[in-house]
Design an enzyme around this catalytic site. Structure first.
Site, PDB file in Angstrom:
ATOM      1  N   ALA A 230       2.232  -7.743  -2.926  1.00 30.47           N
ATOM      2  CA  ALA A 230       1.869  -9.367  -1.878  1.00 30.47           C
ATOM      3  C   ALA A 230       1.230  -9.893  -3.222  1.00 30.47           C
ATOM      4  O   ALA A 230       0.292  -9.272  -3.716  1.00 30.47           O
ATOM      5  CB  ALA A 230       0.680  -9.053  -0.586  1.00 30.47           C
TER       6      ALA A 230
ATOM      7  N   GLY B 281      -1.484  -0.553  -4.926  1.00 30.41           N
ATOM      8  CA  GLY B 281      -2.989  -1.819  -4.241  1.00 30.41           C
ATOM      9  C   GLY B 281      -3.616  -0.414  -2.887  1.00 30.41           C
ATOM     10  O   GLY B 281      -2.979   0.094  -3.211  1.00 30.41           O
ATOM     11  N   GLN B 282      -4.311  -1.217  -2.842  1.00 34.93           N
ATOM     12  CA  GLN B 282      -5.700  -1.015  -1.858  1.00 34.93           C
ATOM     13  C   GLN B 282      -4.505   0.177  -0.759  1.00 34.93           C
ATOM     14  O   GLN B 282      -5.022   0.715   0.015  1.00 34.93           O
ATOM     15  CB  GLN B 282      -6.824  -1.296  -1.224  1.00 34.93           C
TER      16      GLN B 282
ATOM     17  N   TYR C 195      -1.271 -19.690   0.401  1.00 31.62           N
ATOM     18  CA  TYR C 195      -1.072 -18.396   0.344  1.00 31.62           C
ATOM     19  C   TYR C 195      -0.473 -17.868   1.544  1.00 31.62           C
ATOM     20  O   TYR C 195       0.492 -17.111   1.637  1.00 31.62           O
ATOM     21  CB  TYR C 195      -2.258 -17.605   0.141  1.00 31.62           C
TER      22      TYR C 195
END
Length: 284
Positions: A61, A10-11, A126
């Protein structure tokens, strides 16, 4: 230390990988779902034991905010059940846990920057799953820290910056929401704060807030992106109701960062400064 990074593709995980060259005193172990299934506690325990892990930074996540409204079970599995596994495994193995959470745990109905102790009231699936993850860590106790962040972007992945640059090059005008207020966060800045926080032991879980300094709307952010890239796309401000989405977004999610600045003795860059830095890294 031996530091385990989950969600390494992920980033945020990618930015920690870049920064690992700077933090040469530590050994980093980068994993994603292919290398480590964090929904399996036994798999986590085995990995921690095999590599003598002393700290974990959980970047994994479920972040598809709108999809989470209909895919709640999967969001809960990654954002809460897996986090509970990490928290318990970390405590059982005397490892420190750093977990990344979100501004979506708040209602967004505030008028002052949110402090860590302010009441939580998530308005989306979320947000509820991310709050469940936070509570799992708080209930487990031990040597852990939760970092709430917002509006994360980087050179990599699906984020607002990359979307605006792509659409700006292909469209003459765009409608962007102006009545949602927050602070953009460059993933590289957050990555450094997470590593620094991993170096500090505590006897109970703590919550911190981290975004870049300054406040803007999505409209302001988009205008700045176009200006800095010399993109001629015209940006029009619209209200949230004009762009309906399945999940509710916080109208106001500015986070108070005093606690983490005092704890780490750091100065946090303004969002415009970090945006310029990010764009220069594109060129590199």
């Amino acid at each position: 230390m031996n530091i385990l990074i989950t969600g390494a593709k992920g980033q945020l995980g990618l930015q920690i990988k870049k920064l690992s060259k700077k933090f040469i005193q530590h050994n980093f172990f980068f994993t994603d779902v292919a290398e480590l299934d964090i929904t399996s506690k036994s798999a986590i325990n085995t990995y921690i034991s095999k590599y003598n892990i002393q700290a974990i930074i959980n970047c994994a996540a479920y972040t598809a905010v709108d999809k989470a409204e209909e895919d709640y079970d999967m969001a809960e599995k990654i954002n809460a059940t897996a986090v509970n596994n990490l928290a318990e495994a970390a405590q059982e193995n005397n490892a420190r846990l750093i977990h990344i959470s979100t501004d979506y745990v708040f209602s967004g109905h505030h008028y002052l920057p949110y402090k860590e102790e302010d009441n939580v009231d998530p308005q989306s699936a979320y947000g509820r799953t991310k709050l469940s993850g936070e509570n799992a860590i708080l209930n487990t106790g031990g040597n852990a820290a939760i970092i709430r962040t917002a509006w994360l972007y980087s050179e990599h992945g699906n984020n607002f910056l990359n979307t605006m640059m792509r659409l700006g090059e292909s469209k003459e005008e765009l409608n962007i929401i102006f009545d949602q207020i927050g602070s953009p966060t460059y993933a590289q800045d957050l990555a450094e704060a997470a590593i620094l926080l991993a170096e500090i032991d505590t006897d109970k879980p703590e919550i911190y807030h981290y975004t870049n300094e300054g406040v803007c709307s999505w409209y302001d952010f988009a205008v700045e992106i176009m200006n800095l890239n010399n993109i001629k796309c015209k940006i029009h401000p619209i209200e949230t109701f004009q762009y309906p989405l399945p999940a509710a977004r916080p109208q106001y999610s500015v986070l108070n960062k005093t606690k983490i600045k005092n704890r780490l003795k750091i100065e946090i860059p303004h969002w415009k400064e970090s945006l310029i830095k990010c764009l220069s890294n594109f060129e590199k």
